[in-house]
Design an enzyme around this catalytic site. Structure first.
Site, PDB file in Angstrom:
ATOM      1  N   ASP A 162      55.160  69.230  29.242  1.00  0.00           N
ATOM      2  CA  ASP A 162      56.213  70.060  29.847  1.00  0.00           C
ATOM      3  C   ASP A 162      56.107  71.484  29.288  1.00  0.00           C
ATOM      4  O   ASP A 162      56.009  71.670  28.073  1.00  0.00           O
ATOM      5  CB  ASP A 162      57.570  69.433  29.486  1.00  0.00           C
ATOM      6  CG  ASP A 162      58.727  70.067  30.234  1.00  0.00           C
ATOM      7  OD1 ASP A 162      58.531  70.529  31.373  1.00  0.00           O
ATOM      8  OD2 ASP A 162      59.852  70.075  29.679  1.00  0.00           O
ATOM      9  N   HIS A 163      56.110  72.469  30.155  1.00  0.00           N
ATOM     10  CA  HIS A 163      56.047  73.882  29.760  1.00  0.00           C
ATOM     11  C   HIS A 163      54.916  74.195  28.773  1.00  0.00           C
ATOM     12  O   HIS A 163      55.149  74.773  27.715  1.00  0.00           O
ATOM     13  CB  HIS A 163      57.379  74.353  29.156  1.00  0.00           C
ATOM     14  CG  HIS A 163      58.455  74.462  30.174  1.00  0.00           C
ATOM     15  ND1 HIS A 163      58.543  75.501  31.065  1.00  0.00           N
ATOM     16  CD2 HIS A 163      59.480  73.620  30.474  1.00  0.00           C
ATOM     17  CE1 HIS A 163      59.594  75.302  31.864  1.00  0.00           C
ATOM     18  NE2 HIS A 163      60.174  74.172  31.538  1.00  0.00           N
ATOM     19  N   VAL A 171      64.984  66.316  33.415  1.00  0.00           N
ATOM     20  CA  VAL A 171      66.219  66.157  32.640  1.00  0.00           C
ATOM     21  C   VAL A 171      65.856  65.988  31.166  1.00  0.00           C
ATOM     22  O   VAL A 171      65.033  65.133  30.818  1.00  0.00           O
ATOM     23  CB  VAL A 171      67.023  64.919  33.109  1.00  0.00           C
ATOM     24  CG1 VAL A 171      68.355  64.849  32.353  1.00  0.00           C
ATOM     25  CG2 VAL A 171      67.263  64.933  34.603  1.00  0.00           C
ATOM     26  N   HIS A 222      63.810  72.172  37.538  1.00  0.00           N
ATOM     27  CA  HIS A 222      64.042  72.075  36.086  1.00  0.00           C
ATOM     28  C   HIS A 222      65.535  72.211  35.809  1.00  0.00           C
ATOM     29  O   HIS A 222      66.307  72.591  36.681  1.00  0.00           O
ATOM     30  CB  HIS A 222      63.274  73.189  35.369  1.00  0.00           C
ATOM     31  CG  HIS A 222      61.805  72.905  35.245  1.00  0.00           C
ATOM     32  ND1 HIS A 222      61.160  72.804  34.038  1.00  0.00           N
ATOM     33  CD2 HIS A 222      60.860  72.679  36.187  1.00  0.00           C
ATOM     34  CE1 HIS A 222      59.884  72.547  34.232  1.00  0.00           C
ATOM     35  NE2 HIS A 222      59.665  72.468  35.538  1.00  0.00           N
ATOM     36  N   THR A 261      68.295  67.721  28.178  1.00  0.00           N
ATOM     37  CA  THR A 261      69.474  67.869  27.323  1.00  0.00           C
ATOM     38  C   THR A 261      70.410  66.661  27.394  1.00  0.00           C
ATOM     39  O   THR A 261      70.928  66.206  26.368  1.00  0.00           O
ATOM     40  CB  THR A 261      70.234  69.166  27.716  1.00  0.00           C
ATOM     41  OG1 THR A 261      69.307  70.256  27.624  1.00  0.00           O
ATOM     42  CG2 THR A 261      71.400  69.430  26.795  1.00  0.00           C
TER      43      THR A 261
HETATM   44  P1  13P Z   1      67.625  70.263  30.776  1.00  0.00           P
HETATM   45  O1  13P Z   1      67.399  70.105  29.302  1.00  0.00           O
HETATM   46  O2  13P Z   1      68.561  71.361  31.104  1.00  0.00           O
HETATM   47  O3  13P Z   1      68.004  68.975  31.432  1.00  0.00           O
HETATM   48  O4  13P Z   1      66.220  70.717  31.400  1.00  0.00           O
HETATM   49  C1  13P Z   1      65.071  69.950  31.147  1.00  0.00           C
HETATM   50  C2  13P Z   1      63.859  70.585  31.749  1.00  0.00           C
HETATM   51  O5  13P Z   1      63.929  71.245  32.765  1.00  0.00           O
HETATM   52  C3  13P Z   1      62.563  70.361  31.081  1.00  0.00           C
HETATM   53  O6  13P Z   1      61.536  71.096  31.629  1.00  0.00           O
END
Ligand code: 13P
Length: 292
Positions: free
Chosen positions: A88-89, A237, A214, A239
């Site tokens: 991710d990212h 998702v 995202h 957080t």
């Molecule tokens: P949240 O933590 O806001 O759910 O976003 C997660 C996300 O987009 C990971 O790339």
């Protein structure tokens, strides 16, 4: 795929194509350790849903590539649902290459902070490397505000995806999925997020590549459903799972003294399972695993 046999770790593109064809989204969850990884897989099995396990560069620093690879391959032996292991990212090209070497089946190259041409140049390089070994690539156009681990984008830096750039970006890079900035943010929202649906529709007109939303935490269910109906095929998702994990532990410790991590982590796992099942249902991904 097939009935009760174990299902492999698959490229994310394989899951996203099925979601796109069948008008649902594949839920993608950030994980950090054995507890939340087991929770995600357990929830996905209970819902018979495909899922994407996401490790950020922060998680890779925390756990290390070898442990993440080991956890995912253990899950692949145990799981009876198809899943992808996704970076991710990814901003460091080093981490892209290491992900390819450590069993990831999907990588995101986040070049959203770069100038358009540079984003295209580096994303194309990542696609070239990843596609040679059958790994999917997610790109990003526009910048999603908020903090995702150590990537922090202020409201001032953030910019929504320009639909006018989408066709050229997708065509020149060859990405399998595109993350769009249409009003969501990473982390917790102060008010209710307002999504720019006309922008999403305009983006959809420009490309047939699966689109990624995202910042899934805190977006109202009806808004998520509308986004899916307009072409979102992957919902990220993070957080929400972290809040369930740490919140359930804090609560348990306030209520009783616990000196054994296992019951404590068991409580956290149950809390994360609940959140994951909820998001799977919201995405319409339940009972899709065996049709893929
Ligand atoms: P949240 O933590 O806001 O759910 O976003 C997660 C996300 O987009 C990971 O790339």
């Amino acid at each position: 795929m097939k009935g009760e046999e174990n299902m492999p770790l698959v490229p994310a593109a394989c899951l996203l194509k099925h979601a796109q064809k069948n008008a649902y989204a594949v839920p993608a969850f950030n994980f950090h350790d054995l507890v939340d990884l087991q929770a995600i897989i357990t929830a996905a099995q209970a819902e018979a849903a495909p899922v994407i396990l996401m490790a950020s560069e922060g998680t890779i620093r925390f756990a290390g590539f070898s442990y993440i690879e080991g956890l995912a391959s253990a899950a692949a032996r145990e799981a009876k649902i198809p899943f992808a292991l996704h970076l991710d990212h990814g901003r460091e090209l080093d981490n892209i290459v290491k992900s390819v070497r450590h069993g990831f089946t999907s990588v995101m190259f986040d070049g959203s902070h770069l100038a358009f041409d540079e984003n295209i140049r580096l994303t194309s390089w990542v696609v070239d490397v990843a596609h040679r070994v059958g790994i999917s690539v997610e790109g990003e156009l526009g910048q999603i505000p908020g903090a995702e681990d150590d990537i922090s984008v202020s409201a001032k830096e953030a910019g929504m995806t320009d639909p006018g750039l989408v066709a050229e970006y997708v065509e020149k890079t060859g990405v399998d999925a595109l993350a769009v900035a249409i009003g969501t943010a990473h982390g917790l929202y102060k008010g209710e997020p307002k999504l720019d649906f006309p922008r999403l529709e305009a983006i959809r007109q420009m490309t047939s590549v699966p689109l990624v939303l995202h910042g899934g935490t805190g977006v109202p269910d009806a808004t998520v459903r509308q986004a899916i109906s307009l072409g979102i095929c992957k919902l990220n998702v993070g957080t929400d799972l972290r809040l369930a994990y740490t919140g359930s532990i804090s609560l348990a410790l306030r209520e009783q003294e616990i000196h054994d991590p296992r019951p404590l982590l068991g409580i956290a796992k149950e809390a994360v399972i609940e959140v994951v099942r909820d998001k799977i249902r919201l995405c319409g991904a339940s009972n899709k695993a065996h049709a893929i």
